[in-house]
Design a protein around this motif. Sequence first.
Motif, PDB file in Angstrom:
ATOM      1  N   GLY A   1      23.401 -12.360  13.495  1.00  0.00           N
ATOM      2  CA  GLY A   1      23.374 -12.670  14.919  1.00  0.00           C
ATOM      3  C   GLY A   1      21.987 -12.525  15.493  1.00  0.00           C
ATOM      4  O   GLY A   1      20.997 -12.950  14.897  1.00  0.00           O
ATOM      5  N   ASP A   2      21.914 -11.915  16.682  1.00  0.00           N
ATOM      6  CA  ASP A   2      20.631 -11.748  17.370  1.00  0.00           C
ATOM      7  C   ASP A   2      19.946 -10.456  16.953  1.00  0.00           C
ATOM      8  O   ASP A   2      20.597  -9.456  16.613  1.00  0.00           O
ATOM      9  CB  ASP A   2      20.846 -11.726  18.888  1.00  0.00           C
TER      10      ASP A   2
ATOM     11  N   GLY B   1      20.281 -15.633  14.616  1.00  0.00           N
ATOM     12  CA  GLY B   1      20.348 -15.976  16.036  1.00  0.00           C
ATOM     13  C   GLY B   1      18.984 -15.936  16.678  1.00  0.00           C
ATOM     14  O   GLY B   1      17.992 -16.408  16.115  1.00  0.00           O
ATOM     15  N   ASN B   2      18.931 -15.319  17.864  1.00  0.00           N
ATOM     16  CA  ASN B   2      17.683 -15.195  18.602  1.00  0.00           C
ATOM     17  C   ASN B   2      17.026 -13.856  18.328  1.00  0.00           C
ATOM     18  O   ASN B   2      17.682 -12.901  17.905  1.00  0.00           O
ATOM     19  CB  ASN B   2      17.934 -15.335  20.110  1.00  0.00           C
TER      20      ASN B   2
ATOM     21  N   GLY C   1      16.917 -18.997  15.869  1.00  0.00           N
ATOM     22  CA  GLY C   1      16.984 -19.320  17.291  1.00  0.00           C
ATOM     23  C   GLY C   1      15.671 -19.081  18.004  1.00  0.00           C
ATOM     24  O   GLY C   1      14.589 -19.129  17.418  1.00  0.00           O
TER      25      GLY C   1
END
Length: 325
Positions: free
Chosen positions: A8-9, A28-29, A47
């Motif tokens: 994920g982030d 993710g980011n 991201g």
Amino acid sequence: ANAGSVSGDLVVSGGTLEMNGQGLSVGGNATLTGSLTTGAGTLSVTGTTEIDGTVTATGGALDLNGNVLAASTGTLTMNDGSLNASGSVVNVSNLSGGPTWTTGTLTLDGSGGQTLSLSGASLQNLTVNKGTNTDVVTVDTALTVGGTTTVTSGVLNHSEGATFSGPVSVAATNGTLRNTSANTKSYSFGSTVAVEGVFQFAANALVLSFTGGAGGEVSVGNSGSFLISGGNGADRVTLQQDGASGGTRWTLSNAGTGTVTVTGARVQDGAAGFGPTASNSSDEGNNSGWVFAGKTTAWTDGAAGNSNWSDYDNWSNDKPPLGDT
């Protein structure tokens, strides 16, 4: 923290994330409000990457596949590190420090258009390697590159002027270096310019200075195109060595089948052994091998406020008729 993979982030809100030379992949980011150091490792982010804190790549790499954004609290230091960015927006203009490079390369890649915004700090090396030759990288702030600039594939388009201290290379078929819209900007080339692709400057009142060493050198390869298009009078594109006429000449060479088209230019201190024609252009002195053709001019009835025949401002096309003084 141990390096590895984050699905994920990634949020570094405080403290320091030490990668210790290991790889770290973020699905993710990445929001970097604290500090991050790569060592010799690679940080890869799918991201958006937001640099609000301190990021240092010493011998490592940042592979940022989404947009890159920076806050006024951010600093980016590349100590022999490389930065690959493929997002549509690469905006580090708000950084309080950097990007600072000792050595290393900023590579703009991926598909589609990109906008590059810088803080005024100099890049070390710049490479444009886009997915197709029509993908455009637009630099909307002043650009300074201390080392090598290479356009392998895609279009590097400037709107705010640039200084290239090291060699510039524009690759065959796929590479383009240009300014085609923003007027009254200055571009300085401090070393060789090798044109196998397209070198295109088509806007009013540009100044291109070729100042490398004993004189800058632009070489047009068999597949290269050197295209200069300015306006009339004060709107001409200036091609010069350093602005001090009568000194060392810059040179323009053509391998044989390259395209050289120059219109609406002021040429000064230029040497070109193959006899290129500069149409609707003016000879500003100390030129060798250039042919100036297609120039017309008309007296503007003392527009300069005097009746001086040799005052350029009294003529519609910036100079008295050829041979008159």
